[in-house]
Motif scaffolding. Structure first.
Motif, PDB file in Angstrom:
ATOM      1  N   ALA A  23     -12.389  12.709  -2.336  1.00 41.56           N
ATOM      2  CA  ALA A  23     -13.518  11.954  -1.683  1.00 41.56           C
ATOM      3  C   ALA A  23     -13.323  10.497  -1.236  1.00 41.56           C
ATOM      4  CB  ALA A  23     -14.596  12.183  -2.819  1.00 41.56           C
ATOM      5  N   LEU A  24     -12.400   9.844  -1.647  1.00 39.98           N
ATOM      6  CA  LEU A  24     -12.127   8.467  -1.518  1.00 39.98           C
ATOM      7  C   LEU A  24     -11.871   8.244   0.023  1.00 39.98           C
ATOM      8  CD1 LEU A  24      -9.705   7.629  -4.361  1.00 39.98           C
ATOM      9  CD2 LEU A  24     -11.864   7.068  -4.227  1.00 39.98           C
ATOM     10  N   SER A  25     -12.700   7.347   0.488  1.00 40.63           N
ATOM     11  CA  SER A  25     -12.469   6.861   2.082  1.00 40.63           C
ATOM     12  C   SER A  25     -11.028   6.578   2.196  1.00 40.63           C
ATOM     13  CB  SER A  25     -13.490   6.135   2.253  1.00 40.63           C
ATOM     14  OG  SER A  25     -13.047   4.623   1.897  1.00 40.63           O
ATOM     15  N   ALA A  26     -10.776   6.453   3.661  1.00 34.78           N
ATOM     16  CA  ALA A  26      -9.222   6.004   4.261  1.00 34.78           C
ATOM     17  C   ALA A  26      -9.382   4.503   3.841  1.00 34.78           C
ATOM     18  CB  ALA A  26      -9.348   6.283   5.609  1.00 34.78           C
ATOM     19  N   ALA A  27     -10.522   3.876   3.781  1.00 35.33           N
ATOM     20  CA  ALA A  27     -10.481   2.370   3.391  1.00 35.33           C
ATOM     21  C   ALA A  27     -10.024   2.191   1.975  1.00 35.33           C
ATOM     22  CB  ALA A  27     -11.805   1.765   3.762  1.00 35.33           C
ATOM     23  N   ALA A  28     -10.578   3.078   0.955  1.00 34.77           N
ATOM     24  CA  ALA A  28     -10.396   2.724  -0.377  1.00 34.77           C
ATOM     25  C   ALA A  28      -8.931   3.349  -0.452  1.00 34.77           C
ATOM     26  CB  ALA A  28     -11.371   3.920  -0.931  1.00 34.77           C
ATOM     27  N   GLN A  29      -8.510   4.366   0.030  1.00 29.00           N
ATOM     28  CA  GLN A  29      -7.293   4.780  -0.144  1.00 29.00           C
ATOM     29  C   GLN A  29      -6.374   3.616   0.073  1.00 29.00           C
ATOM     30  OE1 GLN A  29      -5.792   7.123  -1.501  1.00 29.00           O
ATOM     31  NE2 GLN A  29      -6.932   9.095  -1.573  1.00 29.00           N
ATOM     32  N   GLN A  30      -6.308   2.904   1.331  1.00 29.45           N
ATOM     33  CA  GLN A  30      -5.636   1.807   1.874  1.00 29.45           C
ATOM     34  C   GLN A  30      -5.563   0.617   0.870  1.00 29.45           C
ATOM     35  OE1 GLN A  30      -3.706   2.584   4.416  1.00 29.45           O
ATOM     36  NE2 GLN A  30      -2.672   0.574   3.809  1.00 29.45           N
ATOM     37  N   GLN A  31      -6.853   0.358   0.268  1.00 28.43           N
ATOM     38  CA  GLN A  31      -6.962  -0.575  -0.656  1.00 28.43           C
ATOM     39  C   GLN A  31      -6.391  -0.312  -1.696  1.00 28.43           C
ATOM     40  OE1 GLN A  31     -11.111  -1.482  -1.574  1.00 28.43           O
ATOM     41  NE2 GLN A  31     -11.219  -3.034  -0.212  1.00 28.43           N
ATOM     42  N   ALA A  32      -6.204   1.053  -2.612  1.00 22.60           N
ATOM     43  CA  ALA A  32      -5.620   1.302  -3.602  1.00 22.60           C
ATOM     44  C   ALA A  32      -4.176   1.323  -3.406  1.00 22.60           C
ATOM     45  CB  ALA A  32      -6.100   3.056  -3.873  1.00 22.60           C
ATOM     46  N   ALA A  33      -3.613   1.758  -2.096  1.00 19.87           N
ATOM     47  CA  ALA A  33      -2.497   1.706  -1.927  1.00 19.87           C
ATOM     48  C   ALA A  33      -1.590   0.167  -2.076  1.00 19.87           C
ATOM     49  CB  ALA A  33      -1.799   2.184  -0.448  1.00 19.87           C
ATOM     50  N   GLU A  34      -2.393  -0.726  -1.614  1.00 13.35           N
ATOM     51  CA  GLU A  34      -1.942  -2.249  -1.356  1.00 13.35           C
ATOM     52  C   GLU A  34      -1.944  -2.784  -2.961  1.00 13.35           C
ATOM     53  OE1 GLU A  34      -4.089  -4.130   1.689  1.00 13.35           O
ATOM     54  OE2 GLU A  34      -3.235  -2.652   2.916  1.00 13.35           O
ATOM     55  N   ALA A  35      -3.189  -2.270  -3.579  1.00 16.69           N
ATOM     56  CA  ALA A  35      -3.386  -2.843  -5.172  1.00 16.69           C
ATOM     57  C   ALA A  35      -2.016  -2.312  -6.022  1.00 16.69           C
ATOM     58  CB  ALA A  35      -4.776  -2.361  -5.410  1.00 16.69           C
ATOM     59  N   VAL A  36      -1.799  -0.911  -5.702  1.00 22.02           N
ATOM     60  CA  VAL A  36      -0.677  -0.299  -6.650  1.00 22.02           C
ATOM     61  C   VAL A  36       0.602  -0.988  -6.227  1.00 22.02           C
ATOM     62  CG1 VAL A  36       0.537   1.765  -6.763  1.00 22.02           C
ATOM     63  CG2 VAL A  36      -2.087   1.671  -7.301  1.00 22.02           C
ATOM     64  N   CYS A  37       0.663  -1.215  -4.942  1.00 25.48           N
ATOM     65  CA  CYS A  37       2.016  -1.887  -4.708  1.00 25.48           C
ATOM     66  C   CYS A  37       2.273  -3.309  -5.139  1.00 25.48           C
ATOM     67  CB  CYS A  37       2.126  -1.990  -2.945  1.00 25.48           C
ATOM     68  SG  CYS A  37       3.425  -3.030  -2.179  1.00 25.48           S
ATOM     69  N   GLN A  38       1.022  -4.054  -5.445  1.00 25.71           N
ATOM     70  CA  GLN A  38       1.301  -5.346  -5.994  1.00 25.71           C
ATOM     71  C   GLN A  38       1.670  -5.139  -7.465  1.00 25.71           C
ATOM     72  OE1 GLN A  38       1.929  -7.987  -4.200  1.00 25.71           O
ATOM     73  NE2 GLN A  38       1.403  -6.795  -2.458  1.00 25.71           N
ATOM     74  N   GLN A  39       1.003  -4.163  -7.915  1.00 23.90           N
ATOM     75  CA  GLN A  39       1.113  -3.909  -9.468  1.00 23.90           C
ATOM     76  C   GLN A  39       2.492  -3.587  -9.828  1.00 23.90           C
ATOM     77  OE1 GLN A  39      -1.431  -4.689 -11.360  1.00 23.90           O
ATOM     78  NE2 GLN A  39      -3.126  -2.893 -11.261  1.00 23.90           N
ATOM     79  N   LEU A  40       2.992  -2.445  -9.089  1.00 23.58           N
ATOM     80  CA  LEU A  40       4.333  -2.073  -8.962  1.00 23.58           C
ATOM     81  C   LEU A  40       5.312  -3.326  -8.819  1.00 23.58           C
ATOM     82  CD1 LEU A  40       4.091   1.340  -7.723  1.00 23.58           C
ATOM     83  CD2 LEU A  40       4.699   0.976 -10.119  1.00 23.58           C
ATOM     84  N   LEU A  41       5.309  -3.909  -7.693  1.00 19.67           N
ATOM     85  CA  LEU A  41       6.300  -4.925  -7.694  1.00 19.67           C
ATOM     86  C   LEU A  41       6.370  -6.041  -8.644  1.00 19.67           C
ATOM     87  CD1 LEU A  41       5.690  -5.722  -3.725  1.00 19.67           C
ATOM     88  CD2 LEU A  41       7.510  -4.257  -4.991  1.00 19.67           C
ATOM     89  N   SER A  42       5.267  -6.141  -9.460  1.00 20.85           N
ATOM     90  CA  SER A  42       5.304  -7.319 -10.295  1.00 20.85           C
ATOM     91  C   SER A  42       6.042  -6.574 -11.569  1.00 20.85           C
ATOM     92  CB  SER A  42       4.106  -7.486 -11.184  1.00 20.85           C
ATOM     93  OG  SER A  42       3.426  -6.635 -11.785  1.00 20.85           O
TER      94      SER A  42
END
Ligand SMILES: Nc1ncnc2c1ncn2[C@@H]1O[C@H](COP(=O)(O)OP(=O)(O)O)[C@@H](O)[C@H]1O
Ligand SMILES: [Mg+2]
Length: 198
Positions: A23-42
């Motif tokens: 049910a998450l919107s495409a925009a919410a998915q994109q935001q989640a992808a970027e946030a998780v990317c930053q978390q994992l890179l750290s």
């Protein structure tokens, strides 16, 4: 013995949580992808050389930005491939943007099997796994096939083992998951807003 009927079964939880993430919107998915990317890179260190990822399906956290960022930093990436004959086990195969891809029997994109490109489980530093559900104790609910549980069943015998990291949206969290004896617990859970180390 009384049978409790007020607690949802694992399958009921799966259905509910899969609906939530779809049910998450495409925009919410994109935001989640970027946030998780930053978390994992750290969490990457100079010692991180090889990580296993996945290609998102069914509303899972999109991992493509993370995989590209890892490759740009010189961290090699593998993707799961259904084992061709060892039932319901996964292999992990080297992946670059040039890797020839195919669709497996679940319709999920995976590298075309090439036995020269397989990475052993214990050569990975980190295994990134999609979650259907999780709780704060590191328990993992998957899609119900038990593929990761089977593949990781003998992990504790290995001298070096990858860090098991589950990725999920925050809405996948439940208070307590019903756990089965074969479930392999996670070492870490990363969501857009949390890093839970266990
Ligand atoms: N190590 C294992 N060996 C054999 N069967 C397993 C193993 N791990 C899981 N399974 C089987 O896989 C099925 C699905 O496992 P389950 O944990 O419910 O799914 P998931 O982890 O995908 O949420 C179960 O019926 C279980 O019997
Ligand atoms: Mg399981």
């Amino acid at each position: 013995m009384t049978i409790r009927t007020d607690l949802p079964s694992r399958q009921q939880l799966r259905n509910m949580l899969r609906e939530r993430r779809r049910a998450l919107s495409a925009a919410a998915q994109q935001q989640a992808a970027e946030a998780v990317c930053q978390q994992l890179l750290s969490t990457l260190t100079k010692q991180t050389r090889l990580i296993a990822g996945y290609l998102a399906n069914d509303g899972e956290v999109i991992l493509n930005p993370t995989l590209s960022a890892c490759q740009q930093r010189g961290v090699a990436v593998s993707l799961p491939v259904l084992h061709p004959f060892s039932g319901k086990h996964l292999l992990f195969q080297h992946y670059t943007p040039q890797t020839p891809m195919t669709h497996n029997r679940f319709g999920i994109s995976e590298p075309e099997l090439n036995s020269t490109q397989i990475h052993l489980l214990n050569h990975h530093d980190m295994l990134l796994m999609p979650l259907v559900g999780f709780d704060a104790n590191g328990n993992r609910l998957g899609m119900g096939g038990g593929f990761y549980d089977r593949t990781l069943a003998h992990l504790h015998h290995l001298s070096k083992r990858p860090l098991l990291v589950g990725l999920a949206h925050d809405c996948q969290q439940v208070d307590a998951l019903p756990v089965e004896a074969w479930d392999i617990p996670l070492d870490c859970i990363v969501t857009p807003t949390q890093i839970i180390n266990l």
